[in-house]
Design an enzyme around this catalytic site. Structure first.
Site, PDB file in Angstrom:
ATOM      1  N   SER A 332       1.209  -1.223   0.015  1.00 16.92           N
ATOM      2  CA  SER A 332       0.143  -0.066   0.218  1.00 16.92           C
ATOM      3  C   SER A 332       1.069   1.760  -0.246  1.00 16.92           C
ATOM      4  CB  SER A 332      -0.766  -0.113   1.550  1.00 16.92           C
ATOM      5  OG  SER A 332      -1.437  -1.143   1.030  1.00 16.92           O
ATOM      6  N   GLY A 404      -6.236  -4.031  -7.891  1.00 14.13           N
ATOM      7  CA  GLY A 404      -6.993  -2.804  -7.290  1.00 14.13           C
ATOM      8  C   GLY A 404      -6.392  -1.720  -6.775  1.00 14.13           C
ATOM      9  N   ASP A 625      -6.551  -8.147   4.698  1.00 12.97           N
ATOM     10  CA  ASP A 625      -5.545  -8.978   3.817  1.00 12.97           C
ATOM     11  C   ASP A 625      -5.477 -10.102   4.662  1.00 12.97           C
ATOM     12  OD1 ASP A 625      -6.241  -7.082   1.523  1.00 12.97           O
ATOM     13  OD2 ASP A 625      -4.563  -5.674   1.858  1.00 12.97           O
ATOM     14  N   LYS A 652     -11.875  -9.742  -3.223  1.00 12.01           N
ATOM     15  CA  LYS A 652     -10.658  -9.442  -3.360  1.00 12.01           C
ATOM     16  C   LYS A 652     -10.008 -10.279  -4.347  1.00 12.01           C
ATOM     17  CE  LYS A 652     -10.303  -6.792  -0.196  1.00 12.01           C
ATOM     18  NZ  LYS A 652     -10.266  -5.268   0.383  1.00 12.01           N
ATOM     19  N   ARG A 697      -2.287 -13.955  -1.690  1.00 11.08           N
ATOM     20  CA  ARG A 697      -2.809 -14.708  -1.204  1.00 11.08           C
ATOM     21  C   ARG A 697      -3.246 -16.186  -0.415  1.00 11.08           C
ATOM     22  NH1 ARG A 697      -0.428  -9.933   1.135  1.00 11.08           N
ATOM     23  NH2 ARG A 697      -1.457  -8.283   0.257  1.00 11.08           N
TER      24      ARG A 697
END
Ligand code: S3P
Length: 745
Positions: A332, A404, A625, A652, A697
């Site tokens: 991020s 995204g 997440d 997600k 993930r």
């Protein structure tokens, strides 16, 4: 018709190859060897080539005349030089070709189609123009190789009225030779080839000749090292063939040459005027493009049907984690460093940047909009900011891969630019909801079109005046909040966003770090336009979302004691620590400090007996997440773990509730999905096949599960681990996990 020996579904009678050079010879030899035709007949004006072709087994026999050669042909391949094509076609027009399919291998297609029209009076329906992108500096039938086209591209350029059966047949022949076949329009083919092949050859021939003609040429060539050699390798190609190509494809070559000439003039001016910024811009963009291009080329290896591009992780059971490790930079924060650095005045230096595909997609998008960005090299990036109003229109759609965050944050600031943009992504991103940003942006005056059901691609119309709004977000999403704050930098008035629960606040923190005022009161963040971003230094902490895999791994693997260094512990991100502690994990924060406005710490994890819990709903956005790997922790815990209020997980990179439930069940774990969460009973974990659905993930979470599995776990579709954690396998095995790429222990 009988079955072909090579397993193809039919045998044709006769293939005729006219022109027995490298390409024609290789085509004939390859098809002769795989037995698709009862007979392969060659024709060439040169008697020596004809003799050699028979001696070398390239053809069954050679004919003495074109007329004899074409008798009873099913397929006629024209492999003569482009400028000889009209003559050959003119003679063919005099012969009754019956139902024969005609095709060719010329490097320029418009010219050949025009010849055919001149000679036949129309483009014959059974003439399929083609072009194999293959060759070598060698020439002649003696260099013919049956496998020359294997794993190479062949472009077919049917025209309106081309017989579909003829097209299918030519397509099938090239595939039988191992080529990957694409279809394209004639003009498009000629433009693409002018740029990718013809212009580089022109430059190589031109440069070598220009230098060779200078009187000091001996000196020049004596000192010419690798660069010169690499750049000019293709100047050793066949001069007559290239002479033909430039005369045949002049129009498309001139177009690209003109564009290049004007770029060259600008480069010259930059050198003359000492404009290092321009030079750096060209060189950094070129280097990035070249790397990107090399990757695409490397992937071509997968054309082979024996291979597939399913990257499989094989996670063997057991293992203990020990030592110290630093996971890559926060995703991020990395995205935001590029965005704000680009929009700042001055040069921003970033360290610890995540060199994963998602953050690189953001970086490339800003390069495409004219920002000069050096690196990344070992996590260092230098961004030459252009100011809030300095972005330039990109040359085409911005491709954001799997990311995204890139798409949602960018849509906010692109809505306020003076130019139009189109945002696209991969198959997974193309399924993700974008109305959550499009709707409030439209309320601000943005003009945005989405694909069906609010999915990408997004088309954003530039030149709108945005007006500030107050927005009550219906879901807890840092991406939506950040998108609106970025749009707010340009909107008339004060933009405010209220979130239903706290989400990561990296945008607010970093805006302040760039000297841009942001006020936060309660769950509302506010910005107004009219200020500027000032370049700064950013140190990106290690990503707690990547560290999470090791927090769980070391907790569940007996005898583990691991230190994760320099992890970002921003309180809007530490839900995973809180949840693991509630489950009984042994986590210690050491050496807590603040770096560039973000708190960091080293985290020590030791194995612990975990127990199932009801996950408090207020922790959900703070661990959003990390749930895939927390579900693995739950499977290893004693008792039941219940998650509620987490419907966001369904949108997600994959539907993480369903995909994790399916995977856990495949390993024998009791996991029941609910609309907004999951119920997991801790218990034994078996081995098995897992589908990660391209979700990074999920792939990493099941690698962790193997630590407590009774048999190996094979995890499919793992290539996207590179989006957030490119060196996962290396760090995982260094720490003591037994996971590797299948076939690559
Ligand atoms: C992110 C916000 C979260 C998170 C994503 C990164 C960000 O998404 O899942 O990985 O950088 O703002 P949502 O805003 O959709 O919750």
């Amino acid at each position: 018709m009988s079955q072909a020996s090579a397993g193809h579904d039919r045998v044709l009678d006769r293939l005729v190859v006219i022109g027995l050079g490298l390409i024609g010879g290789s085509f004939a030899k390859g098809l002769r060897e795989n037995g698709l035709f009862r007979e392969v007949v060659g024709f060439d004006l040169d008697p020596l080539s004809r003799r050699q072709a028979v001696e070398l087994g390239v053809v069954d026999r050679c004919a003495e005349t074109l007329e004899q050669a074409c008798e009873g042909a099913d397929v006629i391949q024209l492999a003569v030089p482009i400028l000889a094509m009209e003559k050959v076609l003119a003679r063919l027009a005099q012969i009754d070709l019956g139902r024969a399919v005609l095709t060719d291998v010329g490097s320029a297609k418009g010219n050949i189609v025009a010849c055919a029209v001149r000679v036949f009076g129309h483009m014959p329906a059974r003439f399929v123009p083609g072009h194999p992108i293959a060759g070598s500096e060698q020439s002649g039938v003696s260099a013919a190789k049956a496998e020359l086209f294997r794993r190479h591209k062949v472009i077919l350029t049917p025209v309106e009225g081309t017989d579909p059966a003829a097209l299918a047949l030519v397509d099938q022949l090239w595939r039988a030779l191992g080529a990957s076949v694409e279809h394209m329009e004639v003009e498009h083919h000629d433009e693409v080839l002018a740029a990718t092949s013809h212009l580089p050859h022109l430059l190589a021939f031109g440069l070598v000749d220009s230098l060779a003609r200078r009187h000091e040429n001996l000196e020049i060539f004596r000192y010419a090292a690798g660069g010169f050699r690499d750049f000019t390798r293709i100047a050793g190609s066949d001069p007559v063939m290239w002479h033909d190509i430039f005369l045949a494809n002049g129009k498309a070559v001139l177009q690209i040459l003109d564009a290049f000439e004007s770029d060259l003039v600008q480069l010259r001016a930059a050198i003359e005027q000492g404009d290092g910024h321009h030079l750096l811009g060209v060189f950094t963009r070129a280097r990035a493009a070249r790397e990107h291009f090399s990757k695409i080329l490397a992937r071509r290896a997968y054309v082979d049907v024996m291979h597939s591009n399913d990257l499989i992780f094989l996670a063997n059971p057991g293992g203990t984690l020990n030592g110290r490790l630093r996971v890559p930079g926060d995703k991020s924060i990395s995205h935001r460093s590029i965005m704000l650095g680009s929009l700042a005045d001055g040069v921003t230096e970033v360290e610890g940047f995540l060199e994963g595909e998602d953050a690189l997609a953001t970086l490339q998008a800003f390069r495409d909009m004219g920002v000069v960005i050096e690196g990344p090299q070992h996590g260092r990036v230098t961004i030459h900011g252009v100011g809030l109003h300095g972005l330039k229109p990109p040359p085409g759609p911005l491709y954001l891969g799997n990311s995204g965050t890139s798409m949602r944050l960018l849509s906010g600031l692109l809505a306020a630019q003076p130019f139009d943009t189109v945002l696209t992504g991969d198959a997974s991103l193309s399924k993700r909801p974008m109305n959550r940003v499009a709707k409030p942006l439209r309320e601000m005056g943005a003009v945005i079109e989405t694909g069906p059901d609010g999915r990408p691609p997004l088309t954003i119309r530039g030149g709108q005046r945005l007006t500030a709004i107050h927005y009550e977000m219906p879901m807890a999403s840092a991406q939506v909040k950040s998108c609106l704050l970025l749009a707010g930098l340009y909107a008339n008035g004060e933009t405010s966003v209220t979130e239903p629960a706290p989400t990561r606040d990296h945008t607010e923190r970093m805006l302040r770090g760039f000297g841009y005022p942001v006020t936060v009161s309660g769950n509302t963040a506010r910005v107004e336009s009219g200020h500027a971003l000032k370049a700064t230094r950013i140190e990106v902490p290690a990503d707690i979302s990547s560290a999470a895999f090791f927090l769980v791994a070391a907790s569940i693997a007996e005898g583990s004691d691991l230190i994760l260094e320099h992890v970002g512990i921003n309180p809007t991100r530490t839900g995973v620590i809180d949840i693991l502690r509630l489950m009984g994990a042994n986590l210690e924060l050491l050496n807590e400090r603040e770096v560039g406005g973000e708190p960091v710490a080293d985290i020590r994890v030791r194995s612990a007996k975990l127990k199932g819990i009801d996950i408090p709903e207020d922790l959900v956005p703070l661990a959003i997440d990390e749930f895939p790997v927390l579900f693995v922790a739950a499977a290893c815990a004693e008792g039941r773990t219940v998650l509620r209020g987490a419907e966001e997980l369904r949108v997600k990179e994959s539907d993480r509730i369903q995909v994790m439930a399916d995977g856990l069940q495949a390993l024998g774990v009791k996991a029941d999905p609910t609309p907004d969460g999951i119920v997991i009973e801790g218990g034994p974990i078996g081995g098995g096949e897992i589908h990660s659905h391209g979700d990074h993930r999920i792939a990493m979470s099941f690698s962790v599960a193997a630590l407590r599995a009774s048999a190996p776990i094979r995890i499919h579709d793992c290539a996207n681990v590179a989006t957030s954690f490119p060196n996962f396998l290396v760090l995982a095995s260094e720490a003591g996990m037994r996971v590797s790429e299948e076939g690559n222990s």
